[in-house]
Scaffold this motif. Structure first.
Motif, PDB file in Angstrom:
ATOM      1  N   ALA A  60      -5.445   1.289  -0.920  1.00 36.21           N
ATOM      2  CA  ALA A  60      -5.493  -0.169  -1.029  1.00 36.21           C
ATOM      3  C   ALA A  60      -5.612  -0.541  -2.502  1.00 36.21           C
ATOM      4  O   ALA A  60      -5.891   0.311  -3.337  1.00 36.21           O
ATOM      5  N   THR A  61      -5.338  -1.792  -2.823  1.00 41.81           N
ATOM      6  CA  THR A  61      -5.514  -2.253  -4.195  1.00 41.81           C
ATOM      7  C   THR A  61      -6.356  -3.525  -4.178  1.00 41.81           C
ATOM      8  O   THR A  61      -6.726  -4.011  -3.105  1.00 41.81           O
ATOM      9  N   ASN A  62      -6.606  -4.059  -5.374  1.00 39.46           N
ATOM     10  CA  ASN A  62      -7.355  -5.312  -5.442  1.00 39.46           C
ATOM     11  C   ASN A  62      -6.578  -6.462  -4.829  1.00 39.46           C
ATOM     12  O   ASN A  62      -7.115  -7.515  -4.562  1.00 39.46           O
ATOM     13  N   ARG A  63      -5.272  -6.256  -4.613  1.00 40.22           N
ATOM     14  CA  ARG A  63      -4.467  -7.298  -3.982  1.00 40.22           C
ATOM     15  C   ARG A  63      -4.215  -6.928  -2.530  1.00 40.22           C
ATOM     16  O   ARG A  63      -3.628  -5.891  -2.254  1.00 40.22           O
ATOM     17  N   PRO A  64      -4.633  -7.803  -1.612  1.00 40.76           N
ATOM     18  CA  PRO A  64      -4.489  -7.448  -0.194  1.00 40.76           C
ATOM     19  C   PRO A  64      -3.036  -7.249   0.210  1.00 40.76           C
ATOM     20  O   PRO A  64      -2.749  -6.547   1.170  1.00 40.76           O
ATOM     21  N   GLU A  65      -2.086  -7.855  -0.538  1.00 33.63           N
ATOM     22  CA  GLU A  65      -0.692  -7.764  -0.106  1.00 33.63           C
ATOM     23  C   GLU A  65       0.025  -6.552  -0.719  1.00 33.63           C
ATOM     24  O   GLU A  65       1.199  -6.355  -0.485  1.00 33.63           O
ATOM     25  N   VAL A  66      -0.699  -5.737  -1.503  1.00 39.01           N
ATOM     26  CA  VAL A  66      -0.056  -4.573  -2.123  1.00 39.01           C
ATOM     27  C   VAL A  66      -0.804  -3.287  -1.790  1.00 39.01           C
ATOM     28  O   VAL A  66      -2.023  -3.210  -1.923  1.00 39.01           O
ATOM     29  N   GLU A  67      -0.043  -2.294  -1.348  1.00 34.47           N
ATOM     30  CA  GLU A  67      -0.595  -0.962  -1.108  1.00 34.47           C
ATOM     31  C   GLU A  67       0.132   0.025  -1.995  1.00 34.47           C
ATOM     32  O   GLU A  67       1.279  -0.204  -2.367  1.00 34.47           O
TER      33      GLU A  67
END
Lengths: 234, 390
Positions: A60-67
């Motif tokens: 996961a990343t700090n952005r929910p829409e990016v993995e």
């Protein structure tokens, strides 16, 4: 492809429509150079990404829409071509080797500089005249690029596909020449090889899946723009 | 059975369609063609195999590397197994149907074969369904083709459709007009194919400005069109292509509301034989393209100017990945002793019936074994309603 694999892909197709964007990044050398780029586009992977002991492959990343997924550099192109990842980072060596029509490479990230070169033992190079070649045997990870390159010059290249330690091949009698990535030339030198020809200059590119770009143009366009800005700033 | 298992191996890219997929694909093809016919497209059915020189002429030249060939023992001429049906329909339009009034609207559906699949679409046998509209230069024809393709896909439940409109003649004409050196032309073409803005800028001068501008003008149709119209210094034929796009977009928005439309002014792969506005159909989350189409000249290979035409082809392998899933249809088991009596009544009411051939003791158990959803209980009688198995 087997029926089962097709079914799995098809199921994935259905459930994928509104999923987060997946960015595929290569393991190893390029990844170190990529981190500052990720920082400047504002993608911060979770802690496990930097933990050498972690066995996770998907982050996961700090952005929910990016993995992020971390795979071998050749596999980045495959993941993106099939739409399993929407974005990826791959060297143009990989893109040239596969030449997938489903991949666009809109941004040269200006990292991972190296070159794809032909090398042979120093002793051989002294008396060698490449214009007399009609057939050569070459050890390489890039059989397609190598074959194409020499075919253009009317030379038939018989490729021995190796996945690493190409520099060993000439000294072990496997073949006399290799095509491999060269960055400083140190490994070649240490193994008594010299570069005789450059096939291509290599840098890492941001690559995107064609269908994703067409069906999610705003979202994908934004990320391409961000990566382009980051590479201009660097 | 096991001894012969190896014999059931099929060549690469070929597969057996089994129940319920076979039924489902047949339903989808029929639904698509039904939709085409509603807009006046009449069905034609060319043969699977024809002489190579006809099949591969004109717009068919692009299919030459994909075409299986065989020698006709009768005429001793080389034949090709069609890899695409559009070429055949165009041939019919300009040969046997020359006296039909224009514009001529034709549709088709059938199997095609190609020498090799792609990594994304490994199938070598692909059923195609499509439409051609021959003898019209009008922008209305372009819009009709795109809208019909989208609306037909909508009837079989393909979600989140999106069409990408290309102007495949624009970039090559610009590159030709710029008078670049041979090496720069290759570099320009590669950079455009990769959508590499930095490499396009590196060309420098007028090339960088013009090609960079059409590269940037990609994305959602509205902004992309505005960006294309704002480019200065385009040659007249390039300008005409953009005017055509401006003419088609509002018509398309009217005929297929809700269809996501993007524009990609530099796309040219696979459009090598297209002569104008072309398009590719995608669905969100479905890998590969569902279909493509665009402008071409029908019959230009016969000497003469040829007839302006446009149309589209849908690839059923991709389409089925996006279509509504097959639902198991209710089937009713009829015990042997009452099959003749109960069958006609139930089939008339829309049931699929499965008649027992020999009497059995347990009708429910037999229905379950034969994967029926319902059965008629002989204890209740031939005139009774079907009962669910579970």
């Amino acid at each position: 492809m087997s029926q089962a694999a097709n079914d799995i892909m098809d199921e994935a197709d259905e459930s994928r429509a509104n999923e987060p964007l997946v960015l595929a990044v290569p393991k190893g050398r390029i990844l170190k150079e990529l981190r500052p780029v990720l920082d400047s586009v504002g993608i911060e992977p979770e802690a496990a990404f930097d933990d050498p002991n972690s066995r996770a492959l998907r982050f996961a990343t700090n952005r929910p829409e990016v993995e992020i997924v971390r795979v071998r550099s050749f596999d980045v192109a495959t993941f993106v071509a099939f739409g399993a990842a929407h974005l990826g980072v791959a060297g143009n060596d990989v893109l040239m080797e596969f030449d997938y029509p489903e991949i666009y490479a809109p941004v040269d990230l200006g990292i991972g500089y190296c070159r794809l070169a032909v090398a042979e033992p120093e002793s051989l190079s002294a008396g060698d005249d490449p214009s007399r070649w009609s057939h050569i045997r070459i050890a390489t990870k890039y059989p397609n690029i190598t074959r194409r390159h020499f075919a253009r010059r009317g030379v038939q290249a018989e490729c021995i596909k190796l996945n690493g330690a190409m520099e060993l091949a000439p000294n072990m009698g496997l073949c006399r020449r290799i095509v491999d990535l060269v960055s400083t030339g140190g490994t070649l030198k240490a193994n008594g090889l010299v570069e005789i020809e450059t096939l291509a200059e290599v840098t890492s590119r941001l690559i995107v899946n064609r269908t994703a770009l067409k069906t999610r143009p705003e979202q994908m366009g934004q990320w391409i723009e961000r990566f382009a800005e980051a590479s201009r700033a660097a | 059975m096991n001894v012969d298992a190896a014999k059931s191996l099929l060549p690469d890219g070929l597969r057996d369609l089994l129940p319920p997929e076979a039924e489902h694909e047949a339903w989808a093809v029929a639904a698509l063609v039904g939709r085409f016919r509603q807009e006046g497209y009449q069905r034609v059915d060319p043969p699977l195999v024809e002489f190579e020189d006809g099949l591969l002429a004109g717009p068919g030249a692009g299919t030459a590397p994909h075409t299986f060939r065989l020698m006709d023992p009768v005429s001793q001429r080389m034949m090709g197994l069609r890899a695409d049906i559009t070429v055949q329909v165009a041939r019919i339009a300009v040969s046997r149907l020359t006296r039909q009034p224009r514009p001529l609207r034709l549709c088709y559906a059938g199997p095609t074969l190609r020498v090799r699949g792609t990594q994304l679409r490994p199938e070598r046998q692909v059923t195609q369904a499509g439409c051609e509209i021959i003898g019209s230069r009008s922008a209305a024809a372009d819009a009709e083709a795109i809208a019909l393709a989208a609306n037909a896909l909508d009837t079989i439940g393909v979600p989140d459709l999106s069409v990408d409109i290309a102007l495949p003649t624009l970039a090559p004409r610009l590159v030709d007009g710029l008078g670049l050196a041979a090496a720069d032309r290759v570099a320009a073409r590669d950079a455009l194919d990769r959508r590499d803005a930095a490499a396009v800028r590196a060309l420098g001068g007028e090339a960088a400005r013009l090609l960079g501008a059409i590269l940037d003008a990609s994305g959602r149709a509205g902004p992309a069109l505005a960006a294309l119209q704002a480019i200065d210094g385009l040659p007249d034929d390039g300008r005409a292509e953009i005017a055509r796009l401006a003419d088609v977009l509002p018509r398309l928005a009217e005929a297929a509301p809700g269809l996501a439309v993007t524009v990609d002014a530099v796309e040219r792969r696979g459009f090598e034989y297209q002569t104008g506005l072309s398009f590719t159909l995608f669905a969100k989350g479905v890998r590969g393209e569902l279909g493509r189409g665009g402008r071409y000249l029908a019959g230009a290979e016969n000497g003469g100017a040829g007839e302006p035409a446009t149309g589209f082809t849908l690839y059923m392998d991709s389409v089925m990945r996006g279509a509504r899933a097959a639902t198991a249809e209710p089937r009713c088991f009829l015990p042997a002793e009452l099959a003749a009596e109960a069958g006609p009544r139930l089939r008339a009411a829309g049931w699929v019936t499965l008649a027992g051939l020999d009497p059995v003791g347990d009708a429910r158990g037999e229905a379950r074994r034969l994967k029926c959803t319902h059965f008629i209980d002989p204890a209740v009688g031939a005139g009774s309603d079907p009962l669910p198995v579970d």
